[in-house]
Each structure stands twice: as structure tokens, then as C-alpha cells.
Write an enzyme that holds these catalytic residues in place. Structure first.
Site, PDB file in Angstrom:
ATOM      1  N   GLU B  48       0.867  -1.225   0.017  1.00  0.00           N
ATOM      2  CA  GLU B  48      -0.061  -0.002   0.102  1.00  0.00           C
ATOM      3  C   GLU B  48       0.995   1.186  -0.048  1.00  0.00           C
ATOM      4  O   GLU B  48       0.582   2.329  -0.612  1.00  0.00           O
ATOM      5  CB  GLU B  48      -0.896  -0.202   1.110  1.00  0.00           C
ATOM      6  CG  GLU B  48      -2.003  -1.081   1.264  1.00  0.00           C
ATOM      7  CD  GLU B  48      -2.544  -1.183  -0.003  1.00  0.00           C
ATOM      8  OE1 GLU B  48      -3.037  -0.405  -0.688  1.00  0.00           O
ATOM      9  OE2 GLU B  48      -3.321  -2.311  -0.182  1.00  0.00           O
ATOM     10  N   ASN B  52       1.107   3.981  -3.275  1.00  0.00           N
ATOM     11  CA  ASN B  52       0.682   5.320  -3.023  1.00  0.00           C
ATOM     12  C   ASN B  52       1.842   6.131  -3.641  1.00  0.00           C
ATOM     13  O   ASN B  52       1.728   6.955  -4.293  1.00  0.00           O
ATOM     14  CB  ASN B  52       0.377   5.331  -1.656  1.00  0.00           C
ATOM     15  CG  ASN B  52      -1.113   4.955  -1.306  1.00  0.00           C
ATOM     16  OD1 ASN B  52      -1.767   4.713  -2.062  1.00  0.00           O
ATOM     17  ND2 ASN B  52      -1.071   5.152   0.113  1.00  0.00           N
ATOM     18  N   ARG B 105     -11.036   3.220  -7.179  1.00  0.00           N
ATOM     19  CA  ARG B 105     -10.328   3.035  -6.022  1.00  0.00           C
ATOM     20  C   ARG B 105     -11.272   3.223  -4.693  1.00  0.00           C
ATOM     21  O   ARG B 105     -12.151   3.963  -4.905  1.00  0.00           O
ATOM     22  CB  ARG B 105      -9.304   4.313  -5.669  1.00  0.00           C
ATOM     23  CG  ARG B 105      -8.120   4.060  -6.381  1.00  0.00           C
ATOM     24  CD  ARG B 105      -7.049   5.196  -6.200  1.00  0.00           C
ATOM     25  NE  ARG B 105      -6.367   5.347  -7.290  1.00  0.00           N
ATOM     26  CZ  ARG B 105      -5.250   4.665  -7.709  1.00  0.00           C
ATOM     27  NH1 ARG B 105      -5.019   3.437  -7.029  1.00  0.00           N
ATOM     28  NH2 ARG B 105      -4.583   4.690  -8.783  1.00  0.00           N
TER      29      ARG B 105
HETATM   30  N1  LIG Z   1       2.805   8.963  -1.258  1.00  0.00           N
HETATM   31  C1  LIG Z   1       1.835   9.856  -1.420  1.00  0.00           C
HETATM   32  N2  LIG Z   1       1.806  11.081  -2.071  1.00  0.00           N
HETATM   33  C2  LIG Z   1       0.748  11.742  -2.412  1.00  0.00           C
HETATM   34  N3  LIG Z   1      -0.397  11.506  -1.833  1.00  0.00           N
HETATM   35  C3  LIG Z   1      -0.543  10.473  -1.430  1.00  0.00           C
HETATM   36  C4  LIG Z   1       0.243   9.341  -1.130  1.00  0.00           C
HETATM   37  N4  LIG Z   1      -0.026   8.253  -0.480  1.00  0.00           N
HETATM   38  C5  LIG Z   1      -1.331   8.748  -0.283  1.00  0.00           C
HETATM   39  N5  LIG Z   1      -2.011   9.839  -0.851  1.00  0.00           N
HETATM   40  C6  LIG Z   1      -3.058  10.343  -0.714  1.00  0.00           C
HETATM   41  O1  LIG Z   1      -3.906  10.040   0.255  1.00  0.00           O
HETATM   42  C7  LIG Z   1      -5.123   9.340  -0.166  1.00  0.00           C
HETATM   43  C8  LIG Z   1      -5.620   7.991   0.500  1.00  0.00           C
HETATM   44  O2  LIG Z   1      -4.602   7.093   0.134  1.00  0.00           O
HETATM   45  P1  LIG Z   1      -5.126   5.705   0.552  1.00  0.00           P
HETATM   46  O3  LIG Z   1      -3.938   4.818   0.031  1.00  0.00           O
HETATM   47  O4  LIG Z   1      -5.794   5.291   1.505  1.00  0.00           O
HETATM   48  O5  LIG Z   1      -6.324   5.507  -0.843  1.00  0.00           O
HETATM   49  P2  LIG Z   1      -6.039   5.349  -2.286  1.00  0.00           P
HETATM   50  O6  LIG Z   1      -4.868   5.284  -2.764  1.00  0.00           O
HETATM   51  O7  LIG Z   1      -6.766   6.638  -2.722  1.00  0.00           O
HETATM   52  O8  LIG Z   1      -6.968   4.216  -2.824  1.00  0.00           O
HETATM   53  P3  LIG Z   1      -6.570   2.644  -2.834  1.00  0.00           P
HETATM   54  O9  LIG Z   1      -5.644   2.498  -1.810  1.00  0.00           O
HETATM   55  O10 LIG Z   1      -7.701   1.971  -2.313  1.00  0.00           O
HETATM   56  O11 LIG Z   1      -6.300   2.346  -4.111  1.00  0.00           O
HETATM   57  C9  LIG Z   1      -4.762   9.152  -1.876  1.00  0.00           C
HETATM   58  O12 LIG Z   1      -5.831   9.220  -2.772  1.00  0.00           O
HETATM   59  C10 LIG Z   1      -3.806  10.101  -2.114  1.00  0.00           C
HETATM   60  O13 LIG Z   1      -4.608  11.355  -2.300  1.00  0.00           O
HETATM   61 MG   LIG Z   2      -3.578   3.458  -1.781  1.00  0.00          MG
END
Ligand SMILES: Nc1ncnc2c1ncn2[C@@H]1O[C@H](COP(=O)(O)OP(=O)(O)OP(=O)(O)O)[C@@H](O)[C@H]1O
Ligand SMILES: [Mg+2]
Lengths: 116, 146
Positions: B48, B52, B105
């Protein structure tokens, strides 16, 4: 990662094999959507028996297909997930949207029609 | 809380490296006797954080650098995933499940990290990048031995 798409009557049977993560997500999404469009099928069964690993990227593909199926008046089920995958499905909340069955035949029975 | 072992990797922001990252950390962590389900949870959490960094931090750009550090202390495993990408404007909102506007997502990444690890710390600066620190206690038996 491997992907097997089979038409069973009016149902698209999707078998994902191996690790269902970011590196598999785009490919799966494209292949599945293209096949569903080409065959004009609405109902979908995800057979997860051979999935060794899944994270939010793989779950996102399943959820995205569910949303599309619903828009088209179709239904979806999941079958054969091992206990570890089942735990993740439950934690994700997907099991509240999509019924999960221990076997493919039970899932096909739920989806009902078209197995002939 | 003595240092037992440390591993440091630098990965390009390529989707295939998500697998490499989780497998490397699982191999590193297997030095202590985590059970299969603990190791599986660690793998999901690493996936995860690295996913991200690739999708949100570097927005699919393939030449971003992600640094991954895993450290075994006598009482815990600590994993740090750092990118120098876009950063997060609103951390509160990022932690919310289903916050994503993308229909593909579920906004589950942080939910999984928080349920599978004992502690998740995020430091992020818009335009500078994001650092995610994940911590999981060692199995009881190992802690007693050291
Ligand atoms: N490394 C990162 N750099 C920039 N933004 C981030 C980063 N990690 C998380 N985010 C932000 O935090 C939000 C939530 O992250 P999370 O992993 O919980 O959900 P997601 O990635 O949108 O969906 P999923 O993980 O279910 O595919 C993301 O949509 C993004 O906007
Ligand atoms: Mg994610």
C-alpha cells in the site's frame, strides 16, 4: 499474474491467478472491460481461487467492474477466495456489496441463468 | 530498543517494484518468527505504501525514486517508505476510507496499513514528498529471547 476470461452462458467468468496488485491492475481492467464489451455480457463472476496476494489495487479492479456491471443492470459474485483473501475482502467492505461464495457452482447458482 | 538489523533499498517508481518491495521486506522480517498471517499483513502494508508513492506521489511518472528502509529493533519491525513526489495536502482527509473520487479506488491503503500494523506515522509536505513509517511489534517469543 495470469488472467483467464471465459464465457459461461450469460456470465463472464474471470479467473485471476497469482499476485493481484498495482502491476496487474491496469492490464486486468483493460482485458476484462474489452472482453465484456465485445461479448455484450452483464453478469460477472470473479473466481479468486488462484489469487495468492491481493491489495487495494486488485480490490479496486473488482470494485470498478462491480460499479460498471451495476450501471449496466448486471450482477456480480466472488467465489473461491482462500481465508487470507476472504479476510481482506471483509475488511475492505466489498463483501457488503458483492456476495462471496465458497465455490464457483454456488456463485453460478446465485447468478442464476445462463449456465447451459 | 536495540538495533538488530537494517536493510535499505532504492526503487524506481515502477509498478513491478511493488512486488519487489513487499517480498524484500518479508524476507528481511523472516529473521524473526512472525507467523504467516503477520508476514502477509506486513506485505499488504508495504504494498500500500509503495503503491501510493507510485500512483499518488509520482503520479505514474516512471523515474521517481522511492526509498525503503526496514529496521529490526529488539522489540519491533519498522518500515519507512519515502518519496519525493507531490505530497499530501490534507492528511486527515487522506486517512478517511472511501475518500477517493476515483471509481476504481476504494481509498483503502491507509485503512489496511492502520489495521495491519501497530503504528502508522505520515509526514508529508505538499511539493516535497511523503514519508510513511510503519511499525509492528515483534512476536512475543522473540522479544523475550533478546
Ligand atoms: N505517497 C503519497 N503521495 C501523495 N499523496 C498520497 C500518498 N499516499 C497517499 N496519498 C493521498 O492519500 C489518499 C488516500 O490514500 P489511500 O491509499 O488510503 O487510498 P487510495 O490510494 O486513494 O485508494 P486505494 O489505496 O484503495 O487504491 C490518496 O488518494 C492520495 O490522495
Ligand atoms: Mg492507496
Amino acid at each position: 499474474m495470469g488472467l483467464n476470461l471465459k464465457r459461461l452462458g450469460n456470465i463472464m467468468l474471470i479467473e485471476v491467478c497469482g499476485e493481484f496488485d498495482l502491476s496487474a491492475a491496469d492490464y486486468c481492467r483493460q482485458e476484462i472491460d474489452q472482453k465484456i464489451r465485445a461479448e455484450g455480457i452483464k453478469d460477472i463472476l470473479f473466481d479468486l481461487e488462484k489469487v495468492a496476494f491481493i491489495d487495494s489495487s486488485g480490490l479496486g479492479v473488482i470494485l470498478g467492474r462491480y460499479r460498471k456491471a451495476k450501471e449496466n443492470g448486471g450482477r456480480m459474485a466472488i467465489s473461491n477466495a482462500n481465508p487470507r483473501i476472504t479476510k481482506i475482502l471483509e475488511l475492505s467492505g466489498i463483501t457488503r456489496l458483492i456476495p462471496v461464495y465458497p465455490t464457483t457452482s454456488q456463485a453460478l447458482r446465485f447468478l442464476g441463468r445462463g449456465v447451459g | 530498543m536495540r538495533l538488530r538489523n537494517r536493510m535499505k533499498l532504492e526503487l524506481l517508481s515502477l509498478p513491478g517494484n511493488v512486488r519487489l518491495a513487499r517480498i524484500a521486506v518479508a524476507a528481511f522480517a523472516s529473521e524473526v518468527d512472525y507467523n504467516v498471517s503477520d508476514l502477509e499483513e506486513i506485505k499488504v502494508a508495504v504494498s500500500e505504501a509503495v503503491s501510493n508513492a507510485i500512483t499518488h506521489g509520482y503520479q505514474q511518472k516512471k523515474d521517481g525514486v522511492i526509498s525503503l528502509t526496514a529496521t529490526l529493533f529488539t522489540d519491533a519491525l519498522e518500515i519507512v517508505v519515502q518519496d519525493h513526489g507531490k505530497g499530501i495536502d490534507d492528511l486527515e482527509q487522506a486517512f478517511e476510507p472511501n475518500s477517493s473520487s476515483d471509481p476504481e479506488r476504494m481509498g483503502l491503503g491507509f485503512v489496511f496499513m492502520r489495521s495491519f500494523m501497530d503504528k502508522v506515522d505520515v509526514v508529508s509536505e505538499p511539493g516535497q514528498g511523503t514519508t510513511v513509517k510503519l511499525r509492528k511489534k515483534l512476536p512475543d517469543k522473540v522479544q523475550a529471547e533478546t
